[in-house]
Design a protein around this motif. Structure first.
Motif, PDB file in Angstrom:
ATOM      1  N   ARG A 100       0.818  -1.216   0.000  1.00 29.30           N
ATOM      2  CA  ARG A 100       0.000   0.000   0.000  1.00 29.30           C
ATOM      3  C   ARG A 100       0.849   1.261   0.000  1.00 29.30           C
ATOM      4  NH1 ARG A 100      -4.412  -1.558   4.716  1.00 29.30           N
ATOM      5  NH2 ARG A 100      -5.352  -3.371   3.670  1.00 29.30           N
ATOM      6  N   ALA A 101       2.131   1.129   0.313  1.00 28.30           N
ATOM      7  CA  ALA A 101       3.026   2.287   0.367  1.00 28.30           C
ATOM      8  C   ALA A 101       3.558   2.674  -1.004  1.00 28.30           C
ATOM      9  CB  ALA A 101       4.198   1.998   1.314  1.00 28.30           C
ATOM     10  N   PHE A 102       3.202   1.911  -2.025  1.00 25.81           N
ATOM     11  CA  PHE A 102       3.670   2.199  -3.391  1.00 25.81           C
ATOM     12  C   PHE A 102       2.997   3.474  -3.877  1.00 25.81           C
ATOM     13  CE2 PHE A 102       3.610   1.037  -8.070  1.00 25.81           C
ATOM     14  CZ  PHE A 102       4.930   1.411  -8.261  1.00 25.81           C
ATOM     15  N   HIS A 103       3.749   4.565  -3.936  1.00 27.18           N
ATOM     16  CA  HIS A 103       3.186   5.872  -4.287  1.00 27.18           C
ATOM     17  C   HIS A 103       3.502   6.191  -5.741  1.00 27.18           C
ATOM     18  CE1 HIS A 103       2.830  10.324  -4.369  1.00 27.18           C
ATOM     19  NE2 HIS A 103       1.886  10.100  -3.458  1.00 27.18           N
ATOM     20  N   LEU A 104       2.479   6.130  -6.572  1.00 24.15           N
ATOM     21  CA  LEU A 104       2.634   6.429  -7.997  1.00 24.15           C
ATOM     22  C   LEU A 104       1.330   7.051  -8.498  1.00 24.15           C
ATOM     23  CD1 LEU A 104       4.714   6.224 -10.275  1.00 24.15           C
ATOM     24  CD2 LEU A 104       3.675   4.046 -10.924  1.00 24.15           C
ATOM     25  N   PRO A 105       1.250   8.387  -8.506  1.00 23.35           N
ATOM     26  CA  PRO A 105      -0.017   9.064  -8.817  1.00 23.35           C
ATOM     27  C   PRO A 105      -0.654   8.674 -10.136  1.00 23.35           C
ATOM     28  CG  PRO A 105       1.526  10.612  -7.844  1.00 23.35           C
ATOM     29  CD  PRO A 105       2.289   9.337  -8.060  1.00 23.35           C
ATOM     30  N   ILE A 106       0.132   8.329 -11.140  1.00 26.75           N
ATOM     31  CA  ILE A 106      -0.455   7.998 -12.438  1.00 26.75           C
ATOM     32  C   ILE A 106      -1.392   6.799 -12.330  1.00 26.75           C
ATOM     33  CG2 ILE A 106       1.479   6.542 -13.121  1.00 26.75           C
ATOM     34  CD1 ILE A 106      -0.663   8.811 -15.417  1.00 26.75           C
ATOM     35  N   LEU A 107      -1.067   5.867 -11.416  1.00 26.58           N
ATOM     36  CA  LEU A 107      -1.916   4.684 -11.251  1.00 26.58           C
ATOM     37  C   LEU A 107      -3.253   5.028 -10.604  1.00 26.58           C
ATOM     38  CD1 LEU A 107       0.635   1.941 -10.094  1.00 26.58           C
ATOM     39  CD2 LEU A 107      -0.281   2.349 -12.393  1.00 26.58           C
ATOM     40  N   SER A 108      -3.291   6.104  -9.846  1.00 24.90           N
ATOM     41  CA  SER A 108      -4.540   6.473  -9.162  1.00 24.90           C
ATOM     42  C   SER A 108      -5.631   6.870 -10.136  1.00 24.90           C
ATOM     43  CB  SER A 108      -4.280   7.614  -8.177  1.00 24.90           C
ATOM     44  OG  SER A 108      -4.011   8.829  -8.854  1.00 24.90           O
TER      45      SER A 108
END
Length: 281
Positions: A167-175
């Motif tokens: 859950r810590a994987f921060h990648l705004p494009i995936l949101s």
């Protein structure tokens, strides 16, 4: 569902930099954790307009900490306190939101360290008629001593001592692949959610009949849904790191669960005992 909010043609709110935002942080007698949370606020890429601490009866040391941190911020830091009379989170959040001056409310718990883009991520999808919920990663019990000694506030997917680290994987494009939904959000948690102040007031905020741990967030979500709000999961963004603590007593859980069931059965929107009584103060 209400036709007011059922349409997908919502007007976007103001740009991120111009949304007047109140960050509401709930706390109770754990100043060490609250300090780490406040330090993570100082590292935000976009700052809120103000911070409101919703304090459910902490002792004097929490007040002293908050007073110390007021000088560290260039934004207002308010302390809303109520007497310690058991777990009354619903009541203190209502009091804090009533105090808040922001048009948009971002809510976290006082044991949840925020990713530097946390505020920015919530504001990315802030809309009237939609409530948002982000991801929570747990910092394991074995890491508690270390994080407080080192005053650690920066984490990432590969940091030691994390549970559910994916859950810590921060990648705004995936949101962008996770869209607004008309369905009920089973993952909604008060430790990481946001909404417009207007929408919160429209359902009369949290139901203060909830005393004792459990289901107050879910019941609010049920009434948001009944009112016609859409929900959006913030996946791969809006990450918080929850500091491990022992579970709170669950002696009220069955009673609280029944109130959530009743909200579903009766399609409840407005709770009788909510925020309205504080709005004229």
């Amino acid at each position: 569902m209400s036709s007011i909010h059922k349409s997908c043609s919502f007007a976007l709110m103001k740009s991120q930099a111009h949304i007047k935002t109140s960050l509401v942080i709930s706390t109770y007698n754990w100043k060490e954790a609250l300090e780490l949370v406040l330090k993570s606020v100082l590292k935000q890429k976009i700052m809120p307009s103000e911070i409101v601490i919703a304090d459910d009866g902490s002792k004097e040391d929490t007040k002293t900490l908050i007073e110390t941190y007021k000088a560290k911020f260039d934004i207002p830091l308010h302390h809303v306190w109520q007497e310690d009379d058991g777990f009354r989170k619903s009541m203190i959040i209502n009091k804090a939101v009533a105090k808040a001056q922001g048009d948009y409310i971002i809510q976290v718990d006082g044991d949840c360290i925020m990713h530097p883009s946390f505020i920015k991520d919530h504001l990315r999808y802030a809309r009237q008629g939609v409530y948002l919920s982000g991801s929570r990663v747990t910092i394991k019990e074995s890491s508690l001593k270390s994080i407080f000694e080192k005053q650690k506030t920066r984490y990432h997917m590969f940091s030691k001592g994390l549970k559910k680290r994916g859950r810590a994987f921060h990648l705004p494009i995936l949101s962008t692949f996770y869209k607004e939904s008309e369905g009920f959000n089973l993952k909604n948690r008060g430790c990481n959610m946001s909404f417009t102040r207007e929408d919160f007031i429209a359902v009369n905020g949290y139901n203060e009949d909830f005393e004792g741990w459990g289901r107050e967030d879910s019941e609010l979500g049920r009434r948001f849904y009944n009112y016609g709000l859409l929900n959006r999961r913030l996946k791969n963004i809006a990450v918080i790191y929850h500091i491990y603590h022992y579970e709170k007593p669950k002696d009220k859980l069955d009673e609280n669960h029944q109130m959530e069931v009743d909200a579903v059965k009766n399609k409840t929107v407005w709770c009788e005992h909510g925020i309205d009584k504080y709005l004229s103060e």
